[in-house]
Design a protein around this motif. Structure first.
Motif, PDB file in Angstrom:
ATOM      1  N   LYS A 432      27.419  32.070  27.243  1.00 13.91           N
ATOM      2  CA  LYS A 432      27.541  32.336  28.677  1.00 13.91           C
ATOM      3  C   LYS A 432      27.076  31.129  29.491  1.00 13.91           C
ATOM      4  O   LYS A 432      27.751  30.698  30.441  1.00 13.91           O
ATOM      5  N   MET A 436      29.177  28.591  32.141  1.00 11.20           N
ATOM      6  CA  MET A 436      28.722  28.365  33.517  1.00 11.20           C
ATOM      7  C   MET A 436      28.506  26.877  33.774  1.00 11.20           C
ATOM      8  O   MET A 436      28.849  26.359  34.846  1.00 11.20           O
ATOM      9  N   TRP A 440      32.948  27.274  34.697  1.00 16.13           N
ATOM     10  CA  TRP A 440      33.939  28.309  34.418  1.00 16.13           C
ATOM     11  C   TRP A 440      33.482  29.648  34.980  1.00 16.13           C
ATOM     12  O   TRP A 440      32.341  30.053  34.801  1.00 16.13           O
ATOM     13  N   SER A 441      34.401  30.316  35.656  1.00 10.67           N
ATOM     14  CA  SER A 441      34.054  31.641  36.189  1.00 10.67           C
ATOM     15  C   SER A 441      35.185  32.653  35.959  1.00 10.67           C
ATOM     16  O   SER A 441      35.119  33.780  36.424  1.00 10.67           O
ATOM     17  N   GLY A 442      36.221  32.206  35.227  1.00 10.30           N
ATOM     18  CA  GLY A 442      37.334  33.113  34.930  1.00 10.30           C
ATOM     19  C   GLY A 442      38.395  33.157  35.995  1.00 10.30           C
ATOM     20  O   GLY A 442      39.301  34.000  35.937  1.00 10.30           O
ATOM     21  N   LYS A 443      38.300  32.254  36.977  1.00  4.84           N
ATOM     22  CA  LYS A 443      39.308  32.220  38.042  1.00  4.84           C
ATOM     23  C   LYS A 443      40.570  31.500  37.549  1.00  4.84           C
ATOM     24  O   LYS A 443      40.554  30.782  36.559  1.00  4.84           O
ATOM     25  N   ASP A 446      40.420  27.857  36.614  1.00  9.58           N
ATOM     26  CA  ASP A 446      39.526  27.439  35.534  1.00  9.58           C
ATOM     27  C   ASP A 446      40.303  27.137  34.252  1.00  9.58           C
ATOM     28  O   ASP A 446      41.410  27.616  34.035  1.00  9.58           O
ATOM     29  N   LEU A 466      31.653  39.748  28.947  1.00  4.87           N
ATOM     30  CA  LEU A 466      32.243  38.728  29.819  1.00  4.87           C
ATOM     31  C   LEU A 466      32.799  39.350  31.095  1.00  4.87           C
ATOM     32  O   LEU A 466      32.660  38.791  32.186  1.00  4.87           O
ATOM     33  N   ASP A 469      29.600  40.214  33.147  1.00  5.77           N
ATOM     34  CA  ASP A 469      28.791  39.085  33.615  1.00  5.77           C
ATOM     35  C   ASP A 469      29.541  38.144  34.546  1.00  5.77           C
ATOM     36  O   ASP A 469      28.927  37.482  35.394  1.00  5.77           O
ATOM     37  N   PHE A 470      30.856  38.045  34.378  1.00  9.57           N
ATOM     38  CA  PHE A 470      31.627  37.121  35.212  1.00  9.57           C
ATOM     39  C   PHE A 470      32.535  37.859  36.195  1.00  9.57           C
ATOM     40  O   PHE A 470      33.264  37.221  36.952  1.00  9.57           O
ATOM     41  N   LEU A 472      35.178  39.592  35.550  1.00  9.67           N
ATOM     42  CA  LEU A 472      36.562  39.261  35.207  1.00  9.67           C
ATOM     43  C   LEU A 472      37.496  40.440  35.445  1.00  9.67           C
ATOM     44  O   LEU A 472      37.132  41.594  35.236  1.00  9.67           O
TER      45      LEU A 472
END
Length: 943
Positions: A432, A436, A440-443, A446, A466, A469-470, A472
């Motif tokens: 994780k 970061m 990376w944030s899953g957008k 990215d 994931l 926490d992100f 997503l």
């Protein structure tokens, strides 16, 4: 003319209609099956198969009956096109590359080598065993294109993993214009609505791609293939069929007998056992391996190629690989994890001590398997423990084994839950944090990551955490595993390979480590757990570190670390696998050569053994000779690997332009059905209703709707750019297709041009300014087939005649050059008397062509064929004698029971059957007793 002289490319008349023969199969009783395309109005464009034992009214067109008609097209365009089209449409007998380099790939010698090598064999059959990421699909495509050009690739079946059916299908279509009908679960459902229930899809579709598991598990499909034969079968990832005793292996052995040519591909073509590699070679050539099983490189070398990245010297090829970066993410174990591993290690030590006292090895294996699960994730270990707890609770009695002890299982459960409850999973924290730190944030903007883990429980655990926490969305994270259906697997892989994909993280089990391309828009891969096999590790890394990767591939390893003496040795052993894989990558190129086991499961056992013995040097102590590493092959260096093309035109595009213009002028094509861009060598063809029906077996995703356009170009870069662009949007296939003779639409119009000259007619061209006075030059095509119906001599030549005797006979290429037929020609008037005189001289021309020109060609080639036949027969006899001797040795010490006698007789019968079939095949292959087929195409004259 006898039917024995019928050959592909010839016209026949039967049932009141006219047909063009495309392929011939000779039956054991001497009768023939004639694959044909209709050319008269009622049957135009449709395919038929005639059996000469049933259709007794079949008549071949006798060349002596040919009538000459004046070519009135400007510049004698029709004659030029008719001759050129026949040359292009004819089969070719050559051991060189003739057409494949016109396809949409960057030509490199190493990719041509498999085909060049296969063409040296009596039957072109080969194992392509190049290393991970070297482009074996392209190499298979080159072979298929060349065999199609030789008239030996009409019926093709490709067997591939269910996850890559679509990928393989697209690659062959986009680059080579070879259409395969995809028989995945959706494809099968589709054909059920299109075909009658009793219709064999392998008879209806000439070219198919299907999973071997579909054939293995579907009784109806097994029935279908038993009644079918193919020109070529390709088995991708053939190591999955190396075990002849398995269902897959048994099916593959069966299919090997149902085809003329066989291509096997695998980066890991053996499991370290000589017999498994022998099984693959025996599929290719049953007499290559001695029955003793002891074989040498000389025995098998003709039947395979095996190269690695380091073997490729071509700088342009090496540019398509990027130097990878290894990133080791050291992870300090949390106190809670140390507590769990301390307990696990104590159990292992106790189990090892008990083993020395004669107890079972089960407890040692249990402790190591729990360690393996934990090295994937605490959740994977907990899942294993809780599954075991459920089973133990249902047992009527418990044993003394660790795996049956409720106390031990519950202690594991408690320690693992403690890790998860306290969020003390150090590896996930490092994972994780790394994401970061990389921003990376899953957008959508990215980078994409591929994350490999061998445990499904770990994949689910990662997905849940994931997302939480992100934050997503479900679209940005996908999971791929062997439990997904074939359609689901293909959809996930295709989506991830598109620019518009929302997927930022693809979680993969090792079902995704073989064959799939994940490198198009991804250059970062994380080994969340480390497989205990170098082969699996190499395969994983090869998903993004492969030919065509445009960015630096980053390979991440999450490495557990602690200073606790009781634990760190085992962690070091696992880490050594990643270090050794990197060493091999930089030197040998073949991870399988390290442990000499060549099988991922056997390598896991070796790793388990190292953990049992706390042996950190287990990868350095292996000294046995690796017989298969010694079998690696370098590229075949050929001074002239290409067959020079005979042509009347300055370039291919000029020919295609003239072809379509001629069809338009003959009212066989509408002006609105095509458009030519000469500057960009670009052609648009409308998918008319007629053409759409002809191309019924094209991939539906690649075929335009009726009245929409095919976009064809000779510009390879433009096609490859279109392939790249198609990766930007889900569901898209390449907008542009390669323009060359093998494209089905072009092939159709070439056949249409051939059929535009009525049967038993040939074109006449009068040239008073270029030809000697009072001479006529007859353009002929002579073809001789072997007893298998395969064209072995295909000769375009010109016979010069002065009214009383033959002047000379010369190859058509020399004739074109000598009289400058590739330059502008001017039409002249021809009288009926002149045309009749040309016809009256025809018997002399045909007699010379058959009895002198072609007879001489036949005698020269027959002598060479005879020498080959003697060589093959001697080799066959040696193999038979050695095999019979081996059978006698095998049974020498056995008591002669009825069962033993039967086994010996069965083995002897098998040898005799192989020898008989091989001997007859070579005779049919190499005998040229058939009468030459002569076709009169045109005559050029000056009286």
């Amino acid at each position: 003319m006898s039917l024995k002289s019928i050959a592909p490319g010839q016209r026949i008349t039967t049932r009141g209609e006219d047909f063009l023969i495309t392929n011939i199969v000779t039956n054991k009783d001497g009768s023939q099956l004639l694959d044909s395309e209709g050319i008269s109005e009622l049957v135009k464009g449709k395919r038929f198969c005639f059996d000469t034992s049933i259709d007794t009214d079949i008549k071949a067109v006798d060349p002596i009956n040919t009538k000459f008609i004046a070519d009135t097209d400007n510049g004698y365009r029709k004659s030029k096109l008719y001759i050129e089209t026949h040359i292009r449409n004819s089969t070719i007998y050559s051991d060189k590359i003739t057409i494949a380099t016109k396809a949409a790939f960057n030509t490199s010698e190493f990719q041509l080598t498999p085909t060049l090598k296969a063409l040296q064999l009596p039957r072109p059959r080969l194992l392509i065993a190049d290393g991970v990421g070297l482009g074996k699909t392209i190499e298979a495509g080159i072979f298929l294109a060349e065999m199609i050009k030789r008239g030996k690739g009409k019926r093709i079946m490709v067997l591939a993993l269910k996850s890559i059916l679509g990928q393989f299908q697209q690659e062959l279509w986009n680059r080579f214009a070879i259409p395969l009908v995809r028989l995945d679960s959706e494809g099968i459902a589709r054909i059920k609505t299109q075909l009658p229930a009793n219709k064999n899809p392998f008879d209806y579709y000439d070219k198919t791609i299907v999973s071997i598991d579909t054939l293995k598990n579907n009784a109806k499909f097994r029935h279908y293939i038993e009644k079918s034969n193919w020109d070529i079968i390709v088995i991708d990832e053939c190591h999955t069929v190396a075990n002849a005793q398995s269902q897959r292996g048994d099916l593959a052995q069966f299919l090997a007998k149902k085809c003329e040519s066989l291509i096997l591909t695998s980066a890991t073509p053996h499991n370290g056992r000589k017999e498994s590699f022998a099984n693959l070679i025996n599929m290719i050539e049953p007499t290559a391996i001695p029955k003793s099983g002891d074989y040498t490189k000389e025995d098998v070398e003709p039947y395979y190629v095996r190269r690695f990245k380091n073997d490729i010297e071509d700088a342009t090829v090496r540019e398509n690989f990027q130097d990878r970066e290894i990133v080791r993410l050291q992870t300090e174990l949390s106190p809670e994890e140390v507590d769990f591993l301390s307990f696990q290690q104590e159990l292992k030590i106790q189990a090892l001590s008990a083993l020395k006292r004669g107890k079972s090895k089960d407890d040692v294996l249990f402790s190591i398997m729990i360690f393996k699960a934990f090295m994937s994730s605490p959740m994977a270990a907990l899942s294993s423990i809780e599954n075991r707890l459920e089973k133990v609770k249902g047992l009527s009695s418990n044993s003394n084994k660790y795996e049956d002890s409720l106390d031990i299982l519950k202690e594991h459960q408690s320690l693992l839950k403690n890790i998860l409850d306290k969020k003390a999973d150090s590896k996930y924290k490092k994972f994780k944090t790394t994401l970061m730190e990389l921003g990376w944030s899953g957008k959508k903007k990215d980078e994409r990551f591929v994350v490999f883990s061998e445990r499904i429980a770990t994949l689910k655990y990662l997905e849940e955490n994931l997302i939480k926490d992100f934050g997503l969305s479900p679209e940005s994270i996908k999971s791929f595993s062997g439990s997904d259906s074939d359609v689901e697997q293909q959809a996930i892989i295709e989506d991830f390979g598109k620019a518009d994909s929302n997927v930022r993280i693809l979680l993969c089990s090792d079902a995704g480590s073989q064959g799939v391309n994940l490198h198009f828009y991804c250059n970062r891969m994380i080994n969340y757990d480390i497989p205990w096999s170098l082969i699996t590790l190499e395969q994983r890394n090869g998903r993004i570190d492969r030919y065509g990767q445009k960015k630096t591939p980053y390979i991440y390893y999450l490495i557990a670390h602690t200073n606790q003496e009781a634990i760190k040795t085992d962690l070091h052993i696992i880490n050594k696998l990643t270090i050794k894989e990197e060493e091999v990558y930089k030197t040998l190129g073949d991870a399988g050569s390290v442990m000499h086991l060549h099988d991922s499961y056997e390598e896991e056992k070796k790793t388990i053994n190292a953990l049992e013995n706390s042996d950190e040097d287990f990868l350095e102590k292996i000294e046995e000779f690796d017989y298969l590493a010694a079998l690696n092959t370098a590229a075949v260096i050929t001074n002239s690997p290409f067959e020079e093309q005979t042509t009347i035109y300055n370039n291919d595009f000029e020919y295609y332009k003239q072809l379509l213009s001629q069809l338009e002028s003959a009212n066989l094509l509408k002006n609105s059905d095509y458009e030519i861009n000469e500057v960009d060598t670009y052609l648009e063809l409308a998918n008319t209703k007629e053409l759409n029906n002809i191309l019924y077996d094209m991939p539906p995703e690649a075929k335009p709707k009726v009245n929409e356009l095919f976009k064809l170009t000779m510009d390879k870069d433009l096609v490859q750019e279109a392939i790249e662009n198609a990766r930007k949007k889900k569901g898209d296939w390449a907008e542009f297709q390669i323009l060359y003779d093998l494209h089905p639409a072009i092939k159709y119009y070439m056949t249409k041009l051939e059929a535009s000259v009525p049967k038993e007619q040939a074109l006449a061209v009068k040239l008073t300014t270029k030809l000697p006075k009072n001479t006529a030059w007859y353009v002929l095509h002579g073809q001789v087939s072997n007893n298998l119906g395969q064209p072995v001599i295909s000769d375009f030549f010109v016979v010069g005649y002065n009214g009383s005797e033959i002047i000379e006979s010369l190859p058509i290429a020399n004739f074109i050059e000598k009289f400058e037929l590739n330059k502008q020609l001017f039409n002249e008037n021809m009288s009926p008397e002149e045309l009749e005189a040309l016809h009256e001289d025809l018997p002399n021309i045909i007699s010379y062509a058959t009895n002198t020109h072609m007879s001489k060609r036949q005698k020269v080639l027959s002598a060479k064929m005879f020498d080959k036949a003697v060589e093959y027969e001697e080799k066959l006899q040696k193999w038979e004698a050695a095999s019979i001797k081996q059978v006698e040795l095998n049974f020498k010490e056995m008591e002669e029971t009825a069962a033993v006698k039967r086994r010996r007789e069965n083995q002897t019968a098998e040898i005799e059957s192989i020898v008989s079939e091989s001997s007859q095949y070579f005779k049919n292959l190499l005998v040229l007793n058939n009468e030459a087929y002569i076709k009169v195409m045109a005559v050029f004259f000056n009286n």
